[in-house]
Design an enzyme around this catalytic site. Structure first.
Site, short mmCIF file in Angstrom:
data_model
loop_
_atom_site.label_atom_id
_atom_site.label_comp_id
_atom_site.label_asym_id
_atom_site.label_seq_id
_atom_site.Cartn_x
_atom_site.Cartn_y
_atom_site.Cartn_z
N ALA A 239 28.62 -29.47 -4.37
CA ALA A 239 28.01 -28.75 -3.25
C ALA A 239 26.49 -28.84 -3.37
O ALA A 239 25.96 -29.12 -4.44
CB ALA A 239 28.44 -27.29 -3.26
N ASN B 163 21.23 -26.92 0.61
CA ASN B 163 20.31 -27.01 1.76
C ASN B 163 20.09 -25.61 2.34
O ASN B 163 21.03 -24.87 2.57
CB ASN B 163 20.92 -27.90 2.84
CG ASN B 163 21.52 -29.16 2.27
OD1 ASN B 163 20.83 -29.98 1.70
ND2 ASN B 163 22.85 -29.28 2.35
N HIS C 176 26.86 -19.88 -6.62
CA HIS C 176 25.84 -20.77 -7.18
C HIS C 176 24.89 -21.25 -6.07
O HIS C 176 23.67 -21.12 -6.17
CB HIS C 176 26.53 -21.96 -7.86
CG HIS C 176 25.60 -22.98 -8.44
ND1 HIS C 176 25.34 -23.06 -9.79
CD2 HIS C 176 24.86 -23.97 -7.87
CE1 HIS C 176 24.49 -24.04 -10.02
NE2 HIS C 176 24.18 -24.61 -8.85
N GLU C 177 25.45 -21.81 -5.02
CA GLU C 177 24.62 -22.37 -3.94
C GLU C 177 23.83 -21.27 -3.23
O GLU C 177 22.70 -21.48 -2.81
CB GLU C 177 25.48 -23.15 -2.94
CG GLU C 177 26.29 -24.30 -3.55
CD GLU C 177 25.48 -25.26 -4.39
OE1 GLU C 177 24.28 -25.42 -4.14
OE2 GLU C 177 26.06 -25.84 -5.34
#
Ligand SMILES: [Zn+2]
Length: 881
Positions: A297, A300, A332-333
């Protein structure tokens, strides 16, 4: 990015493969290590990009026009920016009547515009018309093909980290060159276009097209820009004033529910933790049908991209472990939306600021909302992996000089992610949760929309703190290696235990060592007592006193990054009371003892005794580590005459665990117990438990007749064990199931299963199938990798022979990692010269980090097999199979 590792999640992006020669157009800066860093000149910098693109998905091309507002800081007669695989058709600069001539430097991935006279400092606009390519792997603008109800379909996405925005837009493609972006796209009217920001306006155009203009982004780094296009659906809701959503291909919305709930749950926590609310109006999680060998992943800003396996939860086939993975990858992202996106490292040297922090934060928030998953206990497995890499040749300090895009790609590794996370945990434990969070909030407040180096974080932590951490943090981030605290003796004096502790370091390869000293924060406690704390530095013994007598535990709670080596008496006392220890200490001591035994610093018996001392009702995460360890040991025994006796012992130990969890889910059992059951079934199959194998085959037969006969978790374990032990007729049956699979996720699963087969002839068939063009293109490298688990030499030879075909679907900057990782867990030292020969032709010098690490691992495992297994054999003979 979420890193796709052998364990939990690996990384990364793309660029040209080039040899590191002296730079020409790009400025050569001398970094601290005296090396040349390839960066753009700083005379001109960007402020705003106004970009319009028109993709032609079918032709795999796009056209673009970009107006870049720039500031000229000092007199210069040319403008240099990044561009790769782009053709610039025209270039104009405000105030100039003639178009600017362009020249390219393919090696440095730059384009330069000669102005013809000296520009005076000030504001200008550079207007470029250009065209480029749509790639078939995740670099720049790329496509993923899939089969929908309407037939073959194609979706477009972008992937820019670390340095591939330059394949989409001519730009200052370095993390320190932040600017605002406004994107417009001309796309088919019936498709959904996606960007970091919501749509500001959309107008119909002739020919079934529309022009979509997105709102302007805040100031951000180029690698965070995103564009997506396809036949998508979006589910969403409002949370804390932000429109949070999940975007999937049409028909998949039911599989998006879990991720949307996770996203909605996590956002308010982060808003509070970071002290700055998420600054964009919307946040999407976007699912791509396919896979990468290097990342799961990408963060952005406002438009997180994930491959489907890391985002979708299909109740029919997704296990508890799959759900945990989706939750953790999402966490996490989302952590990157602050650590990385809002505040960004100035250059790739400090990549760990992004990745170490996000890897730590994913656990912190997951533990908050799902304490039953015990992610900190699970994280001890990641720390263990990091320590093993960090004690061998090929390791590097967390903060490491990066000169070019290939080196940057190599930095997305276990050290950056897992050691980074473990070190942050070490420091947070030392400083205390509240003081640490206060430092993070100051850091976010002072550096929002800006760029930093790691010392900016330590400075915020130390502001007004009575416990400065800069020195300690430098010790752990600027030097490689694993500290080891040795306990020389433990004496009971007046109801208290006095421990004599000293510091050295844990070493597997001499090549990883230099004399080092760390300031190591140590918490020690006697069994059941409160922990005492001290900082141990250097080899001089330090006495530490803890309340109570009895077995004494160093690194109590296992929150710090170091190994512990106990005295013989100390370890014997712990072993005798092992069942009474908390799960963290059980697992930490198990990992330390096994690792020391594997390098001959403890007897193998010390580690094997612990496998017997662990009670059958141990925490499932600890039991899971045991079963993983025993299946890894079985791999090392592969082909040895003593494997038979080893397997009898392993069946006894694992059988005891399995007797407790059984085949069927008990009412109210934890998710982790369900995951443990799957592992035990698979590993008992591996060590030749015929009862388990027979029962798995019986259940497989009923599953084929009635797919609802197995719950998702049992289904996965049953399929795996049946696939590993498949004969030709079962393998053909699984192949038919792959072809009939209802979703891309399920189809991918079956192709990977076909590649798990033990039988040599069928493994060859799996390889041939991988390269046949039948499975989805991005599945091929994963299939070969799965074959390599049981047939490393076969898989390696095949991959080397089909390299051109494989390389086509790998991200270019990560290609140098594929072959080393393919055999990076083998114990056959004859593979090393083969890997070297391959590297000579195919892996550029600056992309050989994974090569060194893989060869160090193979040498290590070969040595354990040759030197340590005979000692294990003696113990097994004495303890009965
Ligand atoms: Zn990340």
């Amino acid at each position: 990015m979420a890193f796709r590792n052998i364990m939990r999640a690996g990384c990364c992006a793309a660029a040209l493969v080039f040899a590191a020669v002296a730079p020409s157009l790009a400025a050569a800066q001398t970094s601290a290590a005296g090396r040349h860093r390839i960066v753009l000149p700083d005379a001109v910098t960007p402020d705003h990009y106004n970009l319009e693109i028109t993709p032609d998905a079918k032709a795999q091309t796009f056209t673009g026009e970009v107006r870049i507002d720039v500031t000229v800081h000092r007199a210069t007669d040319r403008i240099v920016l990044n561009a790769a695989d782009l053709v610039i058709d025209s270039a104009k600069l405000s105030g100039e009547s003639a178009p600017l001539p362009v020249s390219y430097d393919a090696k440095d991935e730059t384009a330069a515009f000669a102005v013809g006279h000296t520009l005076t400092p000030g504001a200008y606009t550079l207007t470029l018309a250009y065209h480029g390519k749509i790639f078939d792997q995740a670099s720049g603008l790329f496509f993923l093909d899939y089969v929908s109800n309407q037939g073959k379909a194609r979706a477009l996405f972008t992937q820019f980290e670390n340095s591939d925005a330059r394949r989409f837009v001519p730009s200052w493609d370095e993390p320190g060159r932040k600017a605002t972006f406004q994107l417009t796209a001309v796309v088919p009217a019936d498709q959904m276009a996606l960007n970091n920001m919501p749509i500001a306006r959309s107008e119909p155009l002739p020919g079934g097209l529309k022009r979509v203009t997105f709102a302007e982004t805040p100031k951000m780094s180029s690698y965070l820009l995103f564009f997506g296009l396809g036949d998508f659906e979006r589910v969403h809701r409002m949370v804390d004033g932000v429109d949070v959503g999940v975007v999937v291909k049409r028909g998949d919305t039911a599989s998006a529910a879990f991720a949307l709930d996770a996203e909605a749950q996590i956002l308010p926590y982060y808003n509070s933790y970071f002290g700055k609310p998420f600054p964009l109006p919307k946040l999407d999680l976007i699912a791509g049908p396919g896979s990468s060998q290097f990342f799961g992943a990408m963060e952005n800003w406002g438009a997180i991209f994930s491959f489907e396996g890391d985002l979708l939860v299909d109740p029919r086939i997704s296990t508890e472990a799959d759900k945990q993975n989706v939750y953790i990858v999402t966490a996490h992202e989302m952590a990157h939306q602050w650590f990385g996106d809002l505040v960004t490292m100035n250059w790739w040297d400090d990549l760990w600021l992004n990745e170490g922090f996000a890897s730590w934060m994913e656990n912190k928030v997951t533990d908050h909302f799902h304490p039953e998953w015990k992610v900190w206990l699970q994280e001890l497995g990641d720390k263990q992996s990091a320590m093993q890499v960090d004690a061998r040749d090929g390791t590097h300090p967390i903060i490491t000089p990066i000169d070019d895009v290939l080196q940057a790609a190599g930095a997305f590794d276990t050290i950056t992610y897992s050691k980074g996370s473990a070190v942050i945990r070490t420091l947070e434990s030392y400083l205390g949760e509240d003081a640490f969070r206060a430092g993070v909030r100051r850091y976010m407040a002072d550096h929002a929309y800006g760029n930093t180096v790691t010392d900016d974080l330590w400075a915020e932590m130390d502001k007004g703190s009575s416990r400065p951490i800069t020195q300690m943090a430098h010790d752990f981030t600027l030097q490689a290696g694993v500290p080891m605290i040795s306990e020389a003796s433990a004496r009971c004096v007046g109801g208290k235990t006095v421990l004599d502790l000293s510091q050295g370091h844990f070493v597997i390869d001499p090549a990883s060592t230099t004399a080092r000293i760390w300031h190591v924060p140590v918490a020690a406690a006697s069994l059941g007592g409160a922990a005492a704390k001290a900082v141990i530095s250097g080899a001089t013994p330090t006495a530490m006193t803890v309340e109570g007598c009895g077995p004494a535990i160093v690194n109590a709670g296992q929150t710090a990054y170091f190994r512990t080596k106990y005295s013989q008496d100390g370890l014997a006392a712990i072993s005798a009371h092992y069942a009474a220890l908390g799960p963290d200490d059980q697992l930490g001591i198990f990992n330390d003892t096994a690792s020391l035994a594997y390098v001959g610093q403890e007897p193998m018996s010390a580690f094997l005794d612990l496998t017997e001392a662990l009670p059958p009702d141990a925490d499932p995460v600890v039991a899971q580590a045991l079963t993983d360890r025993l299946s890894g040991l079985d791999d090392l025994y592969s082909g040895l005459p003593t494997q038979k006796a080893y397997r009898a012992y392993a069946r006894r130990v694992l059988g005891r665990m399995f007797a407790r969890v059984g085949w069927n889910k008990a009412a109210g059992e934890s998710d982790n117990t369900s995951s443990l059951r799957s592992s035990l079934i698979i590993d008992l199959g591996q060590v030749g438990d015929t009862d388990v194998l027979a029962e798995a085959r019986r259940r497989f037969a009923s599953y084929v007749a009635d797919p609802s006969s197995l719950d998702a978790a049992t289904r996965q374990a049953v399929l795996r064990i049946v696939a590993v032990h498949a004969d030709a007729s079962i393998w053909d049956q699984l192949h038919a199931m792959a072809k009939a699979a209802k979703t891309q996720l399920e189809q991918q699963e079956f192709y990977i299963l076909l590649s798990a087969v033990q039988d040599d002839g069928l493994a060859q068939r799996a390889l041939d199938l991988a390269a046949s063009g039948e499975p989805p293109a991005t599945t091929m490298p994963g299939m070969i990798r799965m074959v390599s688990v049981r047939h490393p030499a076969l898989a390696f030879t095949f991959a080397a022979a089909h390299w051109d075909q494989i390389a086509k679907v790998l991200e270019p900057t990560s290609q140098g990692s594929y072959m080393p990782r393919l055999i990076g867990n083998a114990s056959d030292a004859t593979l090393i010269p083969k890997l070297d020969a391959f590297a000579k032709d195919h892996i550029p010098e600056s992309a050989r980090q994974d090569l060194r690490k893989a060869e160090a691992t193979i040498r290590y495992l070969a040595k354990v097999r040759a030197e340590r297994l005979p000692e294990a054999d003696k113990w097994i003979a004495a303890h009965g199979g």
